[in-house]
Enzyme design. Structure first.
Site, PDB file in Angstrom:
ATOM      1  N   ASP A  31       0.815  -1.213   0.000  1.00  0.00           N
ATOM      2  CA  ASP A  31       0.000   0.000   0.000  1.00  0.00           C
ATOM      3  C   ASP A  31       0.851   1.266   0.000  1.00  0.00           C
ATOM      4  O   ASP A  31       1.671   1.466   0.887  1.00  0.00           O
ATOM      5  CB  ASP A  31      -0.909   0.013   1.243  1.00  0.00           C
ATOM      6  CG  ASP A  31      -1.809   1.235   1.266  1.00  0.00           C
ATOM      7  OD1 ASP A  31      -2.792   1.237   0.499  1.00  0.00           O
ATOM      8  OD2 ASP A  31      -1.533   2.190   2.019  1.00  0.00           O
ATOM      9  N   TYR A  89       2.861   9.860   0.053  1.00  0.00           N
ATOM     10  CA  TYR A  89       3.908   9.353   0.949  1.00  0.00           C
ATOM     11  C   TYR A  89       5.284   9.784   0.440  1.00  0.00           C
ATOM     12  O   TYR A  89       5.772   9.292  -0.586  1.00  0.00           O
ATOM     13  CB  TYR A  89       3.828   7.824   1.095  1.00  0.00           C
ATOM     14  CG  TYR A  89       2.499   7.338   1.676  1.00  0.00           C
ATOM     15  CD1 TYR A  89       1.626   8.211   2.313  1.00  0.00           C
ATOM     16  CD2 TYR A  89       2.116   6.007   1.580  1.00  0.00           C
ATOM     17  CE1 TYR A  89       0.407   7.778   2.840  1.00  0.00           C
ATOM     18  CE2 TYR A  89       0.895   5.559   2.106  1.00  0.00           C
ATOM     19  CZ  TYR A  89       0.054   6.464   2.730  1.00  0.00           C
ATOM     20  OH  TYR A  89      -1.141   6.038   3.241  1.00  0.00           O
TER      21      TYR A  89
HETATM   22  N1  LIG Z   1      -5.648   5.885   3.681  1.00  0.00           N
HETATM   23  C1  LIG Z   1      -5.123   6.629   4.624  1.00  0.00           C
HETATM   24  O1  LIG Z   1      -5.508   7.773   4.858  1.00  0.00           O
HETATM   25  C2  LIG Z   1      -4.016   6.042   5.469  1.00  0.00           C
HETATM   26  C3  LIG Z   1      -3.660   6.659   6.681  1.00  0.00           C
HETATM   27  C4  LIG Z   1      -2.659   6.066   7.458  1.00  0.00           C
HETATM   28  C5  LIG Z   1      -2.038   4.902   7.017  1.00  0.00           C
HETATM   29  N2  LIG Z   1      -2.371   4.341   5.819  1.00  0.00           N
HETATM   30  C6  LIG Z   1      -1.685   3.120   5.317  1.00  0.00           C
HETATM   31  O2  LIG Z   1      -1.729   2.128   6.340  1.00  0.00           O
HETATM   32  C7  LIG Z   1      -0.398   1.703   6.639  1.00  0.00           C
HETATM   33  C8  LIG Z   1      -0.279   1.288   8.083  1.00  0.00           C
HETATM   34  O3  LIG Z   1      -0.614   2.340   8.949  1.00  0.00           O
HETATM   35  P1  LIG Z   1       0.465   3.169   9.784  1.00  0.00           P
HETATM   36  O4  LIG Z   1       1.784   3.080   9.132  1.00  0.00           O
HETATM   37  O5  LIG Z   1      -0.130   4.512  10.002  1.00  0.00           O
HETATM   38  O6  LIG Z   1       0.455   2.460  11.206  1.00  0.00           O
HETATM   39  P2  LIG Z   1       0.619   0.963  11.744  1.00  0.00           P
HETATM   40  O7  LIG Z   1       0.834   0.005  10.644  1.00  0.00           O
HETATM   41  O8  LIG Z   1      -0.510   0.736  12.688  1.00  0.00           O
HETATM   42  O9  LIG Z   1       1.941   1.092  12.639  1.00  0.00           O
HETATM   43  C9  LIG Z   1       3.194   1.324  12.060  1.00  0.00           C
HETATM   44  C10 LIG Z   1       4.207   1.582  13.186  1.00  0.00           C
HETATM   45  O10 LIG Z   1       4.274   0.448  14.054  1.00  0.00           O
HETATM   46  C11 LIG Z   1       5.614  -0.062  14.089  1.00  0.00           C
HETATM   47  N3  LIG Z   1       5.499  -1.530  14.083  1.00  0.00           N
HETATM   48  C12 LIG Z   1       5.021  -2.338  13.101  1.00  0.00           C
HETATM   49  N4  LIG Z   1       5.027  -3.638  13.485  1.00  0.00           N
HETATM   50  C13 LIG Z   1       5.535  -3.654  14.744  1.00  0.00           C
HETATM   51  C14 LIG Z   1       5.804  -4.682  15.673  1.00  0.00           C
HETATM   52  N5  LIG Z   1       5.547  -5.968  15.386  1.00  0.00           N
HETATM   53  N6  LIG Z   1       6.325  -4.331  16.871  1.00  0.00           N
HETATM   54  C15 LIG Z   1       6.588  -3.046  17.193  1.00  0.00           C
HETATM   55  N7  LIG Z   1       6.346  -2.018  16.346  1.00  0.00           N
HETATM   56  C16 LIG Z   1       5.832  -2.323  15.129  1.00  0.00           C
HETATM   57  C17 LIG Z   1       6.306   0.490  12.884  1.00  0.00           C
HETATM   58  O11 LIG Z   1       7.669   0.724  13.140  1.00  0.00           O
HETATM   59  P3  LIG Z   1       8.848   0.160  12.194  1.00  0.00           P
HETATM   60  O12 LIG Z   1       8.506   0.504  10.778  1.00  0.00           O
HETATM   61  O13 LIG Z   1      10.040   0.900  12.710  1.00  0.00           O
HETATM   62  O14 LIG Z   1       8.903  -1.314  12.438  1.00  0.00           O
HETATM   63  C18 LIG Z   1       5.586   1.821  12.678  1.00  0.00           C
HETATM   64  O15 LIG Z   1       6.163   2.815  13.514  1.00  0.00           O
HETATM   65  C19 LIG Z   1       0.448   2.933   6.275  1.00  0.00           C
HETATM   66  O16 LIG Z   1       1.811   2.622   6.196  1.00  0.00           O
HETATM   67  C20 LIG Z   1      -0.220   3.328   4.989  1.00  0.00           C
HETATM   68  O17 LIG Z   1       0.200   2.469   3.941  1.00  0.00           O
HETATM   69  C21 LIG Z   1      -3.373   4.888   5.061  1.00  0.00           C
END
Ligand SMILES: NC(=O)c1ccc[n+]([C@@H]2O[C@H](COP(=O)([O-])OP(=O)(O)OC[C@H]3O[C@@H](n4cnc5c(N)ncnc54)[C@H](OP(=O)(O)O)[C@@H]3O)[C@@H](O)[C@H]2O)c1
Length: 293
Positions: free
Chosen positions: A64, A69
């Site tokens: 995604d 980004y």
């Molecule tokens: N459509 C929209 O408006 C929208 C908004 C927000 C997000 N998104 C999409 O959704 C994806 C995921 O959401 P997000 O990135 O906001 O948050 P998330 O996936 O809930 O959390 C990501 C964070 O958690 C850490 N993490 C991941 N797995 C872990 C584990 N097993 N243990 C400890 N820490 C862990 C990562 O750090 P590290 O990378 O350092 O491991 C990162 O800091 C985004 O990357 C994006 O592609 C879309």
């Protein structure tokens, strides 16, 4: 809540990957890789690419991105990571609302294709609702689909009223998904939006499924998960994956964490554990405005 495994497709490691049906019927992995903040730091680049490639190896092939980004840097990183392996990936990317005009979408799509080093995007989403009428954006999405530049299209961050309005516009009913903020601490969509989407057979792509890492640091979740022999991240993801129409897209730039998160696919939460999670993270008791990050 029961654990439904509707279908499996084999991944490269020969394991079964749980899949979710898009509204078209095409099945995609229930667990994908989010890429927000990837590609922005040169020092982390090799590690990010290695993590994305490991994801492909593990069958976590839905990736995604968004033009937003890193203003294209995440798409460029993905293009590099999937070089020579394009056909293994299911690429999702998003157009900015201010580019969502008839002409603007076509131009933005060309730029994303170039950065992703591909001739097609598997799923192209409107990132959130802006001031451009839905009819214009849908018209552009249908044009791109006819030209083979995108295979499916959809939306993100649309609340019930918005998506009902979209339904009255040509092409609106063909959206493949609504990508929404959904995790244990953000359950508002369960009140009305999720039931409505279920009726239309539109799956939800749950973003920030571990609340941008905050759920990993939740002592109550960690304690509950530990008693069941899992980590907090795994419990948060397994809770989402227990539903048959939710695609979870956690982001991690670390291979060990990716493997840990993939472990959630092997876990089935017991009814007692699900009830405990409902107590710790209660479902909504009434309508709530859609939350976004
Ligand atoms: N459509 C929209 O408006 C929208 C908004 C927000 C997000 N998104 C999409 O959704 C994806 C995921 O959401 P997000 O990135 O906001 O948050 P998330 O996936 O809930 O959390 C990501 C964070 O958690 C850490 N993490 C991941 N797995 C872990 C584990 N097993 N243990 C400890 N820490 C862990 C990562 O750090 P590290 O990378 O350092 O491991 C990162 O800091 C985004 O990357 C994006 O592609 C879309």
């Amino acid at each position: 809540m029961a654990k439904f495994i509707l279908a499996h497709t084999p991944d490269l490691a020969g394991q079964a990957m749980k899949t979710v049906a898009l509204s078209s019927g095409e099945r995609v992995p229930a667990l994908g890789q989010g890429c927000w903040y990837m590609g922005e730091n040169r020092a982390a680049r090799a590690q990010e690419i290695a993590t994305l490639r490991l994801g492909l190896d593990l069958g976590i092939t839905l990736v995604d991105a968004a033009e937003m980004y890193g203003e294209g840097k995440a798409e460029e990183l993905i293009g590099e990571a999937i070089a020579g392996r394009r056909d293994e990936a299911f690429l999702v990317t998003k157009v900015y609302p201010h580019n969502a005009t008839r002409k603007g979408v076509l131009a933005a799509c060309e730029r994303s294709l170039k950065r992703l080093r591909t001739d097609r995007i598997d799923l192209y989403l409107l990132h959130w609702r802006g001031s451009v009428p839905f009819a214009e954006t849908m018209d552009a999405f249908m044009t791109l689909q006819k030209a083979g530049k995108i295979r499916h299209y959809g939306v993100s961050n649309l609340d019930l009223e918005d998506i009902q309005e979209l339904w009255s516009v040509p092409g609106g009913k063909s959206v493949a998904t609504d990508q929404l903020l959904y995790n244990l601490t953000r359950r508002g969509i369960e009140w009305d939006l999720l039931p409505w989407l279920r009726k239309q057979r539109i799956p939800v792509m749950a973003y920030s499924p571990i609340e941008q890492g905050r759920l990993v640091r939740s002592p109550k979740l960690a304690d509950s998960a530990k008693r069941q022999g899992m980590t907090a991240a795994q419990a948060a993801l397994a809770w989402l994956l227990a539903k048959d129409d939710i695609i979870a897209i956690p982001k991690t730039a670390h291979r060990e964490r990716l493997k840990e998160n993939a472990g959630a696919l092997e876990l089935t939460l017991s009814s007692e554990q699900l009830a405990e999670l409902d107590k710790l993270f209660p479902p909504p008791q009434g309508p709530r405005p859609l939350e976004m990050l």
